[in-house]
Design a protein around this motif. Structure first.
Motif, PDB file in Angstrom:
ATOM      1  N   SER A 122       0.779  -1.238   0.000  1.00  8.49           N
ATOM      2  CA  SER A 122       0.000   0.000   0.000  1.00  8.49           C
ATOM      3  C   SER A 122       0.813   1.291   0.000  1.00  8.49           C
ATOM      4  O   SER A 122       0.550   2.202   0.785  1.00  8.49           O
ATOM      5  CB  SER A 122      -0.959  -0.022   1.188  1.00  8.49           C
ATOM      6  N   SER A 124       0.416   3.318  -2.255  1.00  7.53           N
ATOM      7  CA  SER A 124      -0.527   4.335  -2.760  1.00  7.53           C
ATOM      8  C   SER A 124      -1.271   4.987  -1.599  1.00  7.53           C
ATOM      9  O   SER A 124      -1.365   6.215  -1.528  1.00  7.53           O
ATOM     10  CB  SER A 124      -1.489   3.732  -3.790  1.00  7.53           C
ATOM     11  N   GLU A 156      -8.331   7.751  -4.898  1.00  6.81           N
ATOM     12  CA  GLU A 156      -7.858   6.590  -5.667  1.00  6.81           C
ATOM     13  C   GLU A 156      -8.972   6.034  -6.561  1.00  6.81           C
ATOM     14  O   GLU A 156      -8.739   5.681  -7.713  1.00  6.81           O
ATOM     15  CB  GLU A 156      -7.326   5.523  -4.690  1.00  6.81           C
ATOM     16  N   ASP A 168      -6.951  -0.085   2.785  1.00  7.78           N
ATOM     17  CA  ASP A 168      -5.591   0.452   2.762  1.00  7.78           C
ATOM     18  C   ASP A 168      -5.513   1.805   3.449  1.00  7.78           C
ATOM     19  O   ASP A 168      -4.638   2.060   4.275  1.00  7.78           O
ATOM     20  CB  ASP A 168      -5.090   0.580   1.321  1.00  7.78           C
ATOM     21  N   VAL A 212      -2.749  -2.332  -8.967  1.00 10.99           N
ATOM     22  CA  VAL A 212      -4.103  -2.490  -8.439  1.00 10.99           C
ATOM     23  C   VAL A 212      -5.125  -1.929  -9.433  1.00 10.99           C
ATOM     24  O   VAL A 212      -6.266  -2.364  -9.492  1.00 10.99           O
ATOM     25  CB  VAL A 212      -4.214  -1.847  -7.045  1.00 10.99           C
TER      26      VAL A 212
HETATM   27 MG    MG Z   1      -2.359   0.587  -3.525  1.00 15.36          MG
END
Ligand code: MG
Ligand code: ADP
Length: 384
Positions: A122, A124, A156, A168, A212
């Motif tokens: 994670s 991101s 996201e 996340d 992802v």
């Molecule tokens: Mg991610």
């Protein structure tokens, strides 16, 4: 291209006004359950993303990351437009903040992270949460940690275009070291559950990066929605192990996807009970069962990840191991006896290298010098 050694001052000719960090996360069990409204059990890893920031008098956002081999990117607030690359995560954050009614002005941003990108840990969400925290502090925004996680997820989902669930961002915003976050992703209610004493968590990054935003993740999501529709429930979360018989009428693929989600939700509940009872073996067995389910029913593992799990399993000091994160690459998490984690991880990495020629990395237990001076770091890889 700017040099890896660029400090905030090198980049912008002044010092940052504030800086904030957020950790990467490792999910212990409960994979692909979050977008089905189910349960997850993540904890943080020691690797973190840091965002340094200073306000500008105009509406320009300048951002540079030590983790991608590119010059600084720029855009005007209010004119965010998806580019299909890393700056979208920054644009997504400023765009959802504006949509939520938070007034910003321009900013200079420097990003640096020890969370590996695209490895199921994670990076991101760590970037989104660190940036949101830095902006919250610079503009004294009144946003609590749970809504902050929601904003990260919206950035996201709606801007970057990655259909991830909320796990996340909730983990990066709320989880703590050696304490797992038992999260109901539908209500966002959570409890903090300590990891059992006498254990080491071991995280090994396979070196195979995933995306992802990739098609496979979106396909799994659609398959779950279709299974729920055929079963007449809003989400797979609305079924439990007593309903497994009802899956018989589904097409084979959907039946296996739904079975994974229903049993994985139950495994999260069982893992929390095992952690509370200090039952390391039971927790380890749940790791293995989760992996088998992700491999055969959900089909999100890859041979490299299966090999890492098998190599961990051969070690008598390991209680359990599984793919962690969305899959199609990424990392494994293993539960080992206390004090053996680093040795276990290094042995797995050695044997994996010998068999595949790939370089895996042990991320937890953390290396001693986790946050080396960026000046001492090797050159960054291109964005995966
Ligand atoms: Mg991610
Ligand atoms: P994961 O979250 O598992 O690491 P994702 O595919 O969800 O994988 O997110 C990885 C992407 O996020 C990277 O390819 C990059 O675009 C962006 N990203 C994450 N961390 C950083 C960073 N420190 N600097 C620049 N971009 C980043």
């Amino acid at each position: 291209m700017d040099d890896i050694r660029s400090t905030f001052h090198d980049l912008y000719g002044r010092e940052p006004e504030c800086s904030a960090t957020a950790p990467g996360r490792v999910n212990l069990v409960g994979e692909h359950t979050d977008y089905n409204g189910g349960f997850v059990l993540p904890t943080v890893i020691p690797q973190r993303t840091t965002v340094e920031l200073a306000r500008r008098p105009d509406g320009l956002v300048c951002a540079w990351s030590a983790n991608v081999a590119e010059a600084a990117s720029q855009y005007h607030l209010g004119h965010e437009a998806r580019e299909g690359r890393w700056i979208d995560y920054v644009q997504g954050v400023t765009s959802v903040l504006a949509a939520a009614g938070h007034a910003l002005c321009g900013v200079d941003i420097r990003i640096d992270s020890s969370v590996p990108l695209g490895s199921g840990l994670s990076s991101s969400a760590a970037l989104e949460i660190a940036l949101l925290r830095a902006l919250r502090s610079a503009f004294t925004l009144d946003i609590a940690d749970v809504p902050l996680a929601r904003l990260g997820q919206r950035a996201e989902n709606e801007f970057v275009g990655a259909p991830c669930g909320v796990m996340d961002q909730m983990a990066c915003s709320l989880a703590e070291d050696r304490v797992a976050l038992f999260l109901d992703t539908r209500s966002l209610e959570f409890e903090r559950v300590p990891l059992p004493a006498g254990t080491d968590l071991v995280v090994v990054n396979s070196g195979v990066s995933h995306h992802v935003a990739g098609a496979d993740y979106a396909t799994r999501r659609r398959e779950c929605e279709e299974a729920a529709r055929l079963l007449g429930v809003p989400q797979l979360r609305d079924l439990d192990v007593k309903d497994l018989d009802r899956l018989a009428g589904l097409p084979d693929t959907l039946r296996r996807r739904a079975r994974h989600v229903i049993l994985e939700d139950q495994r999260v509940v069982d893992a929390v009970a095992a952690m509370r009872a200090g039952d390391r073996r039971r927790l380890g067995d749940l790791f293995y069962a989760s992996h088998a389910s992700m491999r055969h029913d959900y089909e999100v593992s890859i041979p490299e990840i299966d090999l890492l799990v098998d190599l961990a399993r051969k070690d008598p000091r390991v209680h359990g191991a599984r793919l962690t994160g969305g899959g199609f690459g990424g990392s494994i998490v293993a539960l080992a006896e206390e004090g053996t984690g680093r040795e276990v991880g290094e042995r797995v990495v050695r044997e994996y290298g010998a068999r595949t020629g790939r370089q895996a990395t042990v991320l937890v237990p953390a290396p001693v010098d986790l946050d080396p001076d960026p000046r001492a770091r090797a050159a960054p890889a291109r964005e995966p």
